[in-house]
Design a protein around this motif. Sequence first.
Motif, short mmCIF file in Angstrom:
data_model
loop_
_atom_site.label_atom_id
_atom_site.label_comp_id
_atom_site.label_asym_id
_atom_site.label_seq_id
_atom_site.Cartn_x
_atom_site.Cartn_y
_atom_site.Cartn_z
N ASP A 50 41.74 71.95 -11.27
CA ASP A 50 41.51 73.32 -11.75
C ASP A 50 40.39 74.02 -11.00
OD1 ASP A 50 43.47 72.99 -13.66
OD2 ASP A 50 42.08 72.10 -15.09
N GLY A 51 39.92 73.41 -9.90
CA GLY A 51 38.85 74.03 -9.13
C GLY A 51 39.32 75.34 -8.51
N THR A 52 38.38 76.21 -8.24
CA THR A 52 38.73 77.51 -7.70
C THR A 52 39.02 77.40 -6.20
OG1 THR A 52 37.34 78.59 -9.34
CG2 THR A 52 37.92 79.87 -7.41
N ASN A 53 40.04 78.10 -5.75
CA ASN A 53 40.38 78.16 -4.33
C ASN A 53 39.71 79.40 -3.75
OD1 ASN A 53 41.45 77.88 -1.84
ND2 ASN A 53 43.55 78.36 -2.41
N PHE A 54 38.64 79.20 -2.96
CA PHE A 54 37.87 80.32 -2.43
C PHE A 54 38.56 80.83 -1.16
CE2 PHE A 54 35.05 77.19 -4.41
CZ PHE A 54 34.60 77.94 -5.49
N LYS A 55 39.42 81.84 -1.28
CA LYS A 55 40.26 82.26 -0.16
C LYS A 55 39.64 83.35 0.69
CE LYS A 55 44.75 80.97 -2.11
NZ LYS A 55 46.09 81.46 -2.51
N ASN A 56 38.97 84.30 0.06
CA ASN A 56 38.47 85.43 0.83
C ASN A 56 37.32 86.11 0.10
OD1 ASN A 56 39.70 87.21 -1.16
ND2 ASN A 56 41.66 86.71 -0.16
N MET A 57 36.69 87.06 0.78
CA MET A 57 35.54 87.75 0.22
C MET A 57 35.93 88.54 -1.03
SD MET A 57 32.33 88.49 0.34
CE MET A 57 31.63 88.23 1.99
N ALA A 58 37.11 89.14 -1.02
CA ALA A 58 37.53 89.94 -2.17
C ALA A 58 37.60 89.08 -3.44
CB ALA A 58 38.89 90.58 -1.89
N ALA A 59 38.12 87.84 -3.31
CA ALA A 59 38.22 86.94 -4.47
C ALA A 59 36.83 86.56 -4.96
CB ALA A 59 39.02 85.71 -4.10
N LEU A 60 35.91 86.31 -4.02
CA LEU A 60 34.55 85.94 -4.41
C LEU A 60 33.83 87.10 -5.10
CD1 LEU A 60 33.43 83.87 -1.28
CD2 LEU A 60 34.18 83.00 -3.50
N LYS A 61 34.02 88.30 -4.59
CA LYS A 61 33.38 89.47 -5.22
C LYS A 61 33.94 89.73 -6.62
CE LYS A 61 31.82 91.96 -1.11
NZ LYS A 61 31.91 93.20 -0.30
N GLU A 62 35.22 89.45 -6.79
CA GLU A 62 35.82 89.61 -8.12
C GLU A 62 35.21 88.61 -9.10
OE1 GLU A 62 40.20 89.08 -10.23
OE2 GLU A 62 40.09 89.51 -8.08
N CYS A 63 34.99 87.37 -8.62
CA CYS A 63 34.35 86.35 -9.47
C CYS A 63 32.92 86.74 -9.79
CB CYS A 63 34.38 85.00 -8.75
SG CYS A 63 36.02 84.26 -8.62
N MET A 64 32.21 87.34 -8.82
CA MET A 64 30.85 87.78 -9.06
C MET A 64 30.81 88.88 -10.12
SD MET A 64 27.97 89.28 -6.41
CE MET A 64 28.86 90.81 -6.09
N ALA A 65 31.71 89.83 -10.02
CA ALA A 65 31.74 90.95 -10.96
C ALA A 65 32.02 90.49 -12.39
CB ALA A 65 32.78 91.97 -10.51
N SER A 66 32.87 89.48 -12.53
CA SER A 66 33.24 89.00 -13.86
C SER A 66 32.33 87.89 -14.39
CB SER A 66 34.69 88.49 -13.84
OG SER A 66 34.82 87.37 -12.97
N GLN A 67 31.32 87.49 -13.56
CA GLN A 67 30.42 86.39 -13.94
C GLN A 67 31.20 85.13 -14.27
OE1 GLN A 67 26.41 86.52 -14.77
NE2 GLN A 67 27.21 87.17 -12.79
N ARG A 68 32.27 84.90 -13.53
CA ARG A 68 33.10 83.73 -13.76
C ARG A 68 32.36 82.47 -13.30
NH1 ARG A 68 38.97 82.49 -10.89
NH2 ARG A 68 39.26 80.40 -11.75
N ILE A 69 32.39 81.44 -14.13
CA ILE A 69 31.78 80.16 -13.75
C ILE A 69 32.73 79.42 -12.82
CG2 ILE A 69 30.93 77.94 -14.57
CD1 ILE A 69 30.04 79.33 -17.11
N LEU A 70 32.23 79.06 -11.65
CA LEU A 70 33.01 78.37 -10.63
C LEU A 70 32.47 76.97 -10.42
CD1 LEU A 70 33.04 81.32 -8.04
CD2 LEU A 70 34.75 80.83 -9.80
#
Length: 306
Positions: free
Chosen positions: A14-34
Amino acid sequence: MQYLPEGLASRHGDGTNFKNMAALKECMASQRILESRAVMCDSEHNLIVNLGYMRGIIPRCEGALGIQEGTTRDIAIISRVNKPVSFVITGFTEDAEGNPVALLSRKRAQELCRENYIASLRPGDVIKAVATHLEPFGCFVDIGCGIASLIPIDSISVSRISHPRDRFKTGQELYAVVKSIEADGRICLSHKELLGTWEQNAAGFSAGETVGGIIRSVEHYGIFVELTPNLAGLAEFKEDVYVGQSASVYIKSVLPDKMKIKLIIVDSFDAEPILDPIDYYVTDGNLHHWQYSPPDCEKVIETTFE
């Protein structure tokens, strides 16, 4: 992977697949725990994390709750190298070569875990945990995002053990039950209540059978042999038998009203200890009261969670 012990998300795919900057910025905005693996710790105790698409850095002051205040030692950071760590993304920067670098905070992930999960726990709640290290007095476990709690050795099982390594190994997934919550918010755990009552464990054994066991205690009046983690029988005394040996035992009688199983040791021998998968009778929900002893037994062994 909200509020899981570190490593569980990666272990179960269930680990996160870090594909691109857009996905990482979305995780930052939502404060998602990775979660991802810490590949090194530099000389200033900053953790370097592999994000695949780019490198991430957890500054020392963001490495764990209590680091900045001095209540948590730096070993809590150093020991995470080559292991999964939980974090949230707090920003982005560039290294000396102009490559993007994600700024991460494990401390923030722990704050979110404490505020939104651990603060909601109540005595009797059954939770998932991961064993992180074993001490003679108990087993430390991760109950979420690297936040530690302790299962005291006398709460691990009804059958007494000499060290938590008799029951657990580091990195092992397990269940625990919240025994109490201290005034400072610390969670105190137990484990034995999830391993079944005397009757549930004894149901697997009958008089006349010869079964395997582990010598747990040698007394002048007899020898206690563990048949399951929550069930031990008493064998007649025999010379040259010592704690930690494996044994084959003949079951003379099973006495629920006295909560006893009488045994005869057929043979005892040295063998490499085998940690069998734990057979849990409870894995979720909330326990208000647990009684180990049979209803008609004069001796009552019970736990009340409140």
